[in-house]
Design a protein around this motif. Structure first.
Motif, short mmCIF file in Angstrom:
data_model
loop_
_atom_site.label_atom_id
_atom_site.label_comp_id
_atom_site.label_asym_id
_atom_site.label_seq_id
_atom_site.Cartn_x
_atom_site.Cartn_y
_atom_site.Cartn_z
N VAL A 85 0.84 -1.20 0.00
CA VAL A 85 0.00 0.00 0.00
C VAL A 85 0.87 1.25 0.00
N ALA A 86 1.92 1.26 0.82
CA ALA A 86 2.82 2.41 0.87
C ALA A 86 3.52 2.61 -0.48
N ALA A 87 3.90 1.53 -1.13
CA ALA A 87 4.55 1.62 -2.44
C ALA A 87 3.59 2.16 -3.49
N LEU A 88 2.35 1.72 -3.44
CA LEU A 88 1.35 2.23 -4.39
C LEU A 88 1.13 3.73 -4.18
N TYR A 89 1.00 4.12 -2.93
CA TYR A 89 0.78 5.54 -2.65
C TYR A 89 2.02 6.37 -3.01
N ARG A 97 8.92 5.04 -9.56
CA ARG A 97 10.05 4.16 -9.24
C ARG A 97 9.86 3.47 -7.89
N ILE A 98 9.17 4.13 -6.96
CA ILE A 98 8.94 3.57 -5.63
C ILE A 98 8.21 2.23 -5.73
N PHE A 99 7.26 2.14 -6.64
CA PHE A 99 6.52 0.89 -6.78
C PHE A 99 7.46 -0.25 -7.17
N PHE A 100 8.38 0.01 -8.07
CA PHE A 100 9.28 -1.05 -8.53
C PHE A 100 10.33 -1.41 -7.49
N VAL A 101 10.78 -0.42 -6.73
CA VAL A 101 11.82 -0.68 -5.72
C VAL A 101 11.23 -1.36 -4.49
N GLN A 102 10.06 -0.91 -4.04
CA GLN A 102 9.48 -1.44 -2.80
C GLN A 102 8.30 -2.37 -3.04
N ALA A 106 7.84 -6.76 -2.50
CA ALA A 106 6.84 -7.12 -1.49
C ALA A 106 5.74 -7.99 -2.09
N ILE A 107 5.34 -7.71 -3.31
CA ILE A 107 4.33 -8.54 -3.99
C ILE A 107 4.87 -9.95 -4.21
N ALA A 108 6.12 -10.06 -4.63
CA ALA A 108 6.73 -11.39 -4.82
C ALA A 108 6.80 -12.15 -3.50
N ALA A 109 7.19 -11.47 -2.44
CA ALA A 109 7.25 -12.12 -1.12
C ALA A 109 5.85 -12.53 -0.67
N LEU A 110 4.88 -11.66 -0.85
CA LEU A 110 3.51 -11.97 -0.46
C LEU A 110 2.98 -13.18 -1.23
#
Length: 124
Positions: A85-89, A97-102, A106-110
């Motif tokens: 959620v923080a990365a999307l925001y 770039r934040i979405f790709f870095v964070q 996190a999506i892969a781990a989830l």
């Protein structure tokens, strides 16, 4: 698959420890300026805001490590969801770039964690 999930969660947690260090301690230093593409003047005026953000990243890392070390997958899922959620925001409000870095890690781990949890539920 359990080991892969654990490694991915640990990597996301370590990434957030690194972001904590960048935002709390290196914000006005050359590495922080380069990473966040800031000028020294802008970094100086925003350093307290960045330190606050860094602290929150530390809480995300702590939550992920806590869930990982206690094998509480519900805790891990919660904190990974917070990261996403923080990365999307962040991608929406600051830089994509934040979405790709964070977000992507996190999506892969989830996904890996949910797979492990579902396989465990099926095998019971």
């Amino acid at each position: 698959m359990l080991l892969l999930a654990q490694i991915l969660v640990a990597l996301v947690a370590l990434l957030h420890v690194y972001i904590l260090v960048l935002e709390m301690f290196l914000w006005t230093k050359p590495q922080g300026l380069r990473t966040f593409r800031n000028t020294p003047e802008k970094a100086e005026t925003t350093r307290l805001l960045a330190a606050n953000q860094g602290l929150y990243n530390g809480f995300l890392a702590a939550g992920l490590f806590w869930g990982l070390f206690t094998a509480q997958w519900n805790v891990v899922v919660f904190f990974l969801s917070c990261v996403i959620v923080a990365a999307l925001y962040g991608a929406y409000s600051v830089n994509k770039r934040i979405f790709f870095v964070q977000g992507v890690p996190a999506i892969a781990a989830l996904a890996a964690v949910l797979f492990v949890v579902m396989m465990d539920a099926i095998s019971r």
